[in-house]
Scaffold this motif. Structure first.
Motif, short mmCIF file in Angstrom:
data_model
loop_
_atom_site.label_atom_id
_atom_site.label_comp_id
_atom_site.label_asym_id
_atom_site.label_seq_id
_atom_site.Cartn_x
_atom_site.Cartn_y
_atom_site.Cartn_z
N ARG A 259 0.84 -1.21 0.00
CA ARG A 259 0.00 0.00 0.00
C ARG A 259 0.87 1.26 0.00
N ASN A 260 1.62 1.41 -1.04
CA ASN A 260 2.43 2.61 -1.26
C ASN A 260 2.51 2.82 -2.77
N GLN A 261 3.05 3.97 -3.18
CA GLN A 261 3.01 4.33 -4.61
C GLN A 261 3.69 3.27 -5.48
N SER A 262 4.90 2.88 -5.10
CA SER A 262 5.62 1.96 -5.98
C SER A 262 4.96 0.58 -5.99
N GLY A 263 4.40 0.19 -4.85
CA GLY A 263 3.69 -1.09 -4.81
C GLY A 263 2.48 -1.07 -5.73
N LYS A 292 -7.34 2.48 -12.58
CA LYS A 292 -7.96 3.10 -11.40
C LYS A 292 -7.11 2.81 -10.18
N ILE A 293 -7.07 3.77 -9.27
CA ILE A 293 -6.48 3.52 -7.95
C ILE A 293 -7.47 4.02 -6.90
N LYS A 294 -7.78 3.18 -5.96
CA LYS A 294 -8.60 3.60 -4.81
C LYS A 294 -7.65 3.82 -3.65
N TYR A 295 -7.89 4.90 -2.91
CA TYR A 295 -6.99 5.21 -1.80
C TYR A 295 -7.63 4.86 -0.47
N PRO A 334 -2.44 3.99 -1.42
CA PRO A 334 -3.34 3.27 -2.31
C PRO A 334 -3.85 1.98 -1.65
N LEU A 335 -5.09 1.64 -1.98
CA LEU A 335 -5.72 0.47 -1.37
C LEU A 335 -5.99 -0.63 -2.40
N ALA A 336 -6.43 -0.20 -3.58
CA ALA A 336 -6.76 -1.19 -4.62
C ALA A 336 -6.49 -0.57 -5.98
N VAL A 337 -6.16 -1.43 -6.94
CA VAL A 337 -5.89 -0.93 -8.29
C VAL A 337 -6.62 -1.79 -9.31
N ARG A 389 11.16 -2.72 -13.36
CA ARG A 389 11.63 -1.52 -12.66
C ARG A 389 10.66 -1.16 -11.56
N ALA A 390 9.39 -1.22 -11.87
CA ALA A 390 8.38 -0.87 -10.88
C ALA A 390 8.49 -1.82 -9.69
N MET A 391 8.79 -3.08 -9.97
CA MET A 391 8.87 -4.04 -8.87
C MET A 391 10.12 -3.86 -8.05
N HIS A 392 11.19 -3.45 -8.73
CA HIS A 392 12.40 -3.16 -7.98
C HIS A 392 12.17 -2.02 -7.00
N ALA A 393 11.32 -1.09 -7.43
CA ALA A 393 11.06 0.07 -6.59
C ALA A 393 10.21 -0.31 -5.38
N ALA A 394 9.53 -1.44 -5.47
CA ALA A 394 8.69 -1.86 -4.35
C ALA A 394 9.58 -2.20 -3.16
#
Ligand SMILES: [Mg+2]
Length: 411
Positions: A259-263, A292-295, A334-337, A389-394
């Protein structure tokens, strides 16, 4: 036998992207124009105005070759979003003359002729009305070829018989001889592979195709599609398997550690790649992507992007990156995507080549291989670098397998 009535009207816009540029930029009107793709390094014309065709430039001609053939050609970089916008306008204008049954591709529409419009004179009148409405309400550059026939296949075939600005009516009495002037490759449903198979079976011309027995075509097509071709060539009504699906999407509630931006981004990319694989598996192309992103605090973000129909993960990843980039920063977690692909077109309805044909073929082959590997070794074996890359950032390791070296991606 019952007399076959006219049933279908098909519109194909001539040199669509090139005409669109001439429409949008009046200084290009009457001049040779070649459109080069936007999203690739490919240097090949994806559309060519009739003024440039006169010099031998064709769709697929390399840009340097086009410049040799036609030194004063105007090479214009494609602006897909404007062509899509223009497309919606054209659909609306056609639909105001006669209901549009199906938008077949960015430059093709199919309409059904009902009641009095099935008369050849009336059908021709509505075709002219469509052309005039487009010239008046959109512009004179957007010329089209209109085909009218006893089934959609023949109506579409009619659009290949007179270009530009054609109007061809195929009636029962014209069959099959009116088709003899066409090449086999002008026939919808005959791609490069089918052409080879037909030639191997001794069918080299449309005349020979029309003379072939049903059984023979069944054999060449390897099934019922051959029977369909036999019937279509004779003007019979052959219902197509409908495009049942209108969207393909995935959503995911994020586990607390993501539950963070990179995740959220990592999961969005992963969902997109899953959706892309399903898109290809089901045999569709998509022309719209939304995410969509729900927060946690109850806020929501949603955005979407339109593009030329594709089933290529690279194109889809670029679309997702684009909308993610224009997102305003949010403090909430973020909660759900979710990711959804819409504007689906059955693969046989798409218009190749929108981009460099060779590159498109190579990439299609690449994704066939990637999909096969993921099917055999699990859905997370091979994926695109952007997700990597996105996963590395997680911050925490997610349950994704490590990416193998995907050399082919560096195209
Ligand atoms: Mg066209």
């Amino acid at each position: 036998m019952l007399m076959m009535l006219l049933d279908s009207l098909f519109i194909d816009f001539n040199a669509y992207f090139a005409s669109a540029e001439q429409h949008l930029r009046p200084e290009l009107r009457g001049l040779p124009v070649g459109i080069a793709p936007l999203y690739t390094d490919a240097t090949c014309c994806i559309a060519v105005s009739y003024e440039a065709r006169a010099f031998g430039v064709r769709t697929g001609t390399m840009v340097y070759e086009a410049k040799k053939l036609c030194p004063h050609i105007n090479i214009v970089e494609a602006r897909p979003s404007l062509y899509v916008k223009l497309h919606h306008k054209l659909v609306a204008v056609v639909d105001s003359c006669i209901p549009v049954d199906e938008v077949v591709s960015i430059d093709e529409m199919a309409c059904s002729l009902t009641s009095r419009w099935r008369d050849p004179g009336k059908a021709a009148a509505i075709a002219l009305e469509i052309k005039q409405a487009i010239a008046r309400r959109v512009g004179p550059c957007m010329r089209s070829s209109i085909g009218i026939g006893p089934n959609r296949f023949l109506a579409k075939t009619g659009t290949n018989m007179q270009k530009p600005d054609g109007l061809v009516i195929i009636q029962e009495k014209d069959l099959p001889h009116c088709l003899y002037g066409l090449d086999l490759k002008d026939i919808t449903g005959i791609g490069r592979n089918m052409l080879k198979r037909l030639q191997t079976s001794g069918i080299h011309t449309v005349k020979e195709l029309c003379a072939a027995r049903k059984k023979e075509l069944h054999g060449v097509w390897g099934g019922i599609e051959g029977d369909r071709m036999y019937a279509r060539l004779r003007g019979e009504f052959v219902p197509c398997p409908p495009t049942r699906r209108s969207s393909i999407g995935h959503s995911h509630i994020l586990p607390p550690r993501l539950r963070n931006q990179s995740g959220a981004l990592a999961v969005l990319h992963r969902l997109l790649q899953k959706a892309a694989m399903r898109l290809r598996h089901l045999g569709y192309f998509a022309s719209c992507l939304s995410a969509k992103i729900k927060y946690v605090g109850g806020g929501r973000w949603k955005d979407s992007v339109n593009f030329l129909e594709t089933q290529n993960t690279f194109d889809l990843v670029r679309g997702l990156s684009l909308i993610l980039q224009r997102r305003k920063p949010v403090v909430d977690a973020p909660l759900a995507v979710s990711v959804t692909l819409t504007g689906l077109l059955a693969a046989h309805n798409t218009t190749p080549p929108l981009f460099d044909r060779k590159k498109a073929d190579r990439q299609a082959a690449l994704f066939r291989t990637v999909d096969a590997i993921n099917r055999d070794y699990g859905g997370r074996t091979v994926y695109c670098g952007s997700a990597h890359r996105a996963m590395h950032a997680a911050p925490m390791r997610i349950a994704f397998t490590h990416i193998p070296d995907l050399k082919t991606e560096r195209d």
